[in-house]
Design a protein around this motif. Structure first.
Motif, PDB file in Angstrom:
ATOM      1  N   TYR A   1       0.838  -1.190   0.000  1.00 51.46           N
ATOM      2  CA  TYR A   1       0.000   0.000   0.000  1.00 51.46           C
ATOM      3  C   TYR A   1       0.878   1.247   0.000  1.00 51.46           C
ATOM      4  CZ  TYR A   1      -3.758  -3.166   1.244  1.00 51.46           C
ATOM      5  OH  TYR A   1      -4.671  -4.172   1.243  1.00 51.46           O
ATOM      6  N   GLN A   2       0.452   2.256  -0.733  1.00 58.29           N
ATOM      7  CA  GLN A   2       1.235   3.482  -0.789  1.00 58.29           C
ATOM      8  C   GLN A   2       1.072   4.310   0.489  1.00 58.29           C
ATOM      9  OE1 GLN A   2       0.475   5.853  -4.250  1.00 58.29           O
ATOM     10  NE2 GLN A   2       2.134   7.272  -3.821  1.00 58.29           N
ATOM     11  N   TYR A   3      -0.124   4.287   1.101  1.00 53.95           N
ATOM     12  CA  TYR A   3      -0.386   5.062   2.322  1.00 53.95           C
ATOM     13  C   TYR A   3      -0.944   4.119   3.391  1.00 53.95           C
ATOM     14  CZ  TYR A   3      -0.098   8.792  -1.114  1.00 53.95           C
ATOM     15  OH  TYR A   3       0.315   9.627  -2.116  1.00 53.95           O
ATOM     16  N   PRO A   4      -0.097   3.329   4.035  1.00 52.36           N
ATOM     17  CA  PRO A   4      -0.582   2.295   4.955  1.00 52.36           C
ATOM     18  C   PRO A   4      -1.045   2.804   6.320  1.00 52.36           C
ATOM     19  CG  PRO A   4       1.794   2.289   4.913  1.00 52.36           C
ATOM     20  CD  PRO A   4       1.347   3.276   3.860  1.00 52.36           C
ATOM     21  N   GLU A   5      -0.812   4.080   6.635  1.00 54.05           N
ATOM     22  CA  GLU A   5      -1.211   4.553   7.957  1.00 54.05           C
ATOM     23  C   GLU A   5      -1.675   5.999   7.916  1.00 54.05           C
ATOM     24  OE1 GLU A   5       2.977   5.861   9.936  1.00 54.05           O
ATOM     25  OE2 GLU A   5       2.587   3.720   9.862  1.00 54.05           O
ATOM     26  N   ALA A   6      -2.427   6.352   8.944  1.00 54.27           N
ATOM     27  CA  ALA A   6      -2.857   7.729   9.154  1.00 54.27           C
ATOM     28  C   ALA A   6      -2.203   8.199  10.454  1.00 54.27           C
ATOM     29  CB  ALA A   6      -4.377   7.810   9.276  1.00 54.27           C
ATOM     30  N   THR A   7      -1.925   9.509  10.554  1.00 54.10           N
ATOM     31  CA  THR A   7      -1.330  10.038  11.781  1.00 54.10           C
ATOM     32  C   THR A   7      -2.107  11.263  12.247  1.00 54.10           C
ATOM     33  OG1 THR A   7       0.230  11.440  10.571  1.00 54.10           O
ATOM     34  CG2 THR A   7       0.996   9.250  11.199  1.00 54.10           C
TER      35      THR A   7
ATOM     36  N   THR B   1     -14.281  15.389  29.129  1.00 55.03           N
ATOM     37  CA  THR B   1     -14.343  15.610  27.693  1.00 55.03           C
ATOM     38  C   THR B   1     -13.356  16.707  27.358  1.00 55.03           C
ATOM     39  OG1 THR B   1     -16.665  14.986  27.610  1.00 55.03           O
ATOM     40  CG2 THR B   1     -15.820  16.259  25.751  1.00 55.03           C
ATOM     41  N   LEU B   2     -12.460  16.430  26.425  1.00 56.78           N
ATOM     42  CA  LEU B   2     -11.422  17.373  26.039  1.00 56.78           C
ATOM     43  C   LEU B   2     -11.523  17.660  24.550  1.00 56.78           C
ATOM     44  CD1 LEU B   2      -8.477  15.538  27.829  1.00 56.78           C
ATOM     45  CD2 LEU B   2      -9.767  17.471  28.716  1.00 56.78           C
ATOM     46  N   SER B   3     -11.323  18.907  24.172  1.00 58.32           N
ATOM     47  CA  SER B   3     -11.276  19.281  22.769  1.00 58.32           C
ATOM     48  C   SER B   3      -9.814  19.446  22.386  1.00 58.32           C
ATOM     49  CB  SER B   3     -12.039  20.592  22.558  1.00 58.32           C
ATOM     50  OG  SER B   3     -12.047  20.952  21.205  1.00 58.32           O
ATOM     51  N   VAL B   4      -9.403  18.788  21.315  1.00 57.83           N
ATOM     52  CA  VAL B   4      -8.007  18.847  20.891  1.00 57.83           C
ATOM     53  C   VAL B   4      -7.927  19.248  19.418  1.00 57.83           C
ATOM     54  CG1 VAL B   4      -7.260  17.114  22.569  1.00 57.83           C
ATOM     55  CG2 VAL B   4      -7.892  16.392  20.284  1.00 57.83           C
ATOM     56  N   THR B   5      -6.867  19.975  19.087  1.00 54.08           N
ATOM     57  CA  THR B   5      -6.627  20.392  17.711  1.00 54.08           C
ATOM     58  C   THR B   5      -5.290  19.829  17.269  1.00 54.08           C
ATOM     59  OG1 THR B   5      -7.897  22.424  18.010  1.00 54.08           O
ATOM     60  CG2 THR B   5      -6.363  22.378  16.158  1.00 54.08           C
ATOM     61  N   GLY B   6      -5.261  19.343  16.044  1.00 51.47           N
ATOM     62  CA  GLY B   6      -4.025  18.778  15.529  1.00 51.47           C
ATOM     63  C   GLY B   6      -4.067  18.627  14.031  1.00 51.47           C
ATOM     64  N   GLU B   7      -3.012  18.026  13.510  1.00 56.76           N
ATOM     65  CA  GLU B   7      -2.904  17.774  12.078  1.00 56.76           C
ATOM     66  C   GLU B   7      -3.125  16.291  11.814  1.00 56.76           C
ATOM     67  OE1 GLU B   7       0.884  19.400  10.886  1.00 56.76           O
ATOM     68  OE2 GLU B   7      -0.009  21.384  10.641  1.00 56.76           O
ATOM     69  N   LEU B   8      -4.142  16.003  11.006  1.00 54.08           N
ATOM     70  CA  LEU B   8      -4.465  14.642  10.616  1.00 54.08           C
ATOM     71  C   LEU B   8      -3.937  14.424   9.203  1.00 54.08           C
ATOM     72  CD1 LEU B   8      -6.008  11.950  11.091  1.00 54.08           C
ATOM     73  CD2 LEU B   8      -8.000  13.073  10.068  1.00 54.08           C
ATOM     74  N   THR B   9      -3.138  13.376   9.039  1.00 55.03           N
ATOM     75  CA  THR B   9      -2.624  13.031   7.712  1.00 55.03           C
ATOM     76  C   THR B   9      -3.214  11.685   7.297  1.00 55.03           C
ATOM     77  OG1 THR B   9      -0.556  14.214   8.118  1.00 55.03           O
ATOM     78  CG2 THR B   9      -0.557  12.611   6.325  1.00 55.03           C
ATOM     79  N   VAL B  10      -3.919  11.703   6.183  1.00 54.87           N
ATOM     80  CA  VAL B  10      -4.535  10.507   5.605  1.00 54.87           C
ATOM     81  C   VAL B  10      -4.242  10.530   4.117  1.00 54.87           C
ATOM     82  CG1 VAL B  10      -6.716   9.310   5.129  1.00 54.87           C
ATOM     83  CG2 VAL B  10      -6.402  10.469   7.309  1.00 54.87           C
ATOM     84  N   HIS B  11      -3.787   9.431   3.561  1.00 54.75           N
ATOM     85  CA  HIS B  11      -3.564   9.313   2.119  1.00 54.75           C
ATOM     86  C   HIS B  11      -2.575  10.369   1.625  1.00 54.75           C
ATOM     87  CE1 HIS B  11      -4.968   8.975  -2.190  1.00 54.75           C
ATOM     88  NE2 HIS B  11      -4.773   7.699  -1.839  1.00 54.75           N
ATOM     89  N   GLY B  12      -1.603  10.730   2.504  1.00 61.37           N
ATOM     90  CA  GLY B  12      -0.573  11.697   2.137  1.00 61.37           C
ATOM     91  C   GLY B  12      -1.006  13.147   2.182  1.00 61.37           C
ATOM     92  N   VAL B  13      -2.244  13.426   2.639  1.00 56.18           N
ATOM     93  CA  VAL B  13      -2.772  14.795   2.707  1.00 56.18           C
ATOM     94  C   VAL B  13      -2.958  15.158   4.181  1.00 56.18           C
ATOM     95  CG1 VAL B  13      -4.701  16.298   2.106  1.00 56.18           C
ATOM     96  CG2 VAL B  13      -3.939  14.549   0.491  1.00 56.18           C
ATOM     97  N   THR B  14      -2.505  16.352   4.559  1.00 56.07           N
ATOM     98  CA  THR B  14      -2.610  16.807   5.945  1.00 56.07           C
ATOM     99  C   THR B  14      -3.633  17.933   6.048  1.00 56.07           C
ATOM    100  OG1 THR B  14      -0.304  16.205   6.346  1.00 56.07           O
ATOM    101  CG2 THR B  14      -1.321  17.754   7.895  1.00 56.07           C
ATOM    102  N   GLN B  15      -4.529  17.804   7.026  1.00 52.16           N
ATOM    103  CA  GLN B  15      -5.552  18.813   7.306  1.00 52.16           C
ATOM    104  C   GLN B  15      -5.539  19.102   8.811  1.00 52.16           C
ATOM    105  OE1 GLN B  15      -7.777  20.220   5.113  1.00 52.16           O
ATOM    106  NE2 GLN B  15      -7.120  19.043   3.344  1.00 52.16           N
ATOM    107  N   THR B  16      -5.837  20.337   9.187  1.00 51.72           N
ATOM    108  CA  THR B  16      -6.013  20.677  10.600  1.00 51.72           C
ATOM    109  C   THR B  16      -7.424  20.290  11.009  1.00 51.72           C
ATOM    110  OG1 THR B  16      -4.433  22.495  10.466  1.00 51.72           O
ATOM    111  CG2 THR B  16      -5.993  22.549  12.298  1.00 51.72           C
TER     112      THR B  16
END
Length: 96
Positions: free
Chosen positions: A1-7, A27-42
């Motif tokens: 697989y080219q993108y075997p994981e998400a971070t 309950t906590l609200s958290v902000t971060g960068e999600l990378t899926v399929h080589g694309v990163t979004q906040t």
């Protein structure tokens, strides 16, 4: 697989309502960068965090729109996938 994981990487401090108490959850609200399929979004996610006598758990889900990450939801005619979904996770905290 080219993108075997998400971070997911936190980009801001996490603020709790107070010191954790065994047997209670926060309950906590958290902000971060999600990378899926080589694309990163906040993204922002809601987490449930709790402690017990032998550690704790953090559970949550991050809503996603597949196209935001360059993923086309499959449509085989007789079966299709919704254009949105969730990435769910459970972290177990071991004090050892």
């Amino acid at each position: 697989y080219q993108y075997p994981e998400a971070t997911f990487v936190l980009t801001e401090p996490v603020e709790a309502a107070g010191a954790p108490v065994a047997g209670e959850t926060q309950t906590l609200s958290v902000t971060g960068e999600l990378t899926v399929h080589g694309v990163t979004q906040t993204v922002t996610a809601e987490l449930e965090a709790g402690l017990s006598g032998d550690g704790g758990q953090i559970a949550g889900s991050i809503p996603i729109t597949f196209e935001d990450f360059g993923v086309t939801a499959p449509d085989l005619g007789f079966v299709s996938v919704e254009p949105t979904g969730f990435i769910e996770f459970l972290l177990v905290v071991d004090p050892a």
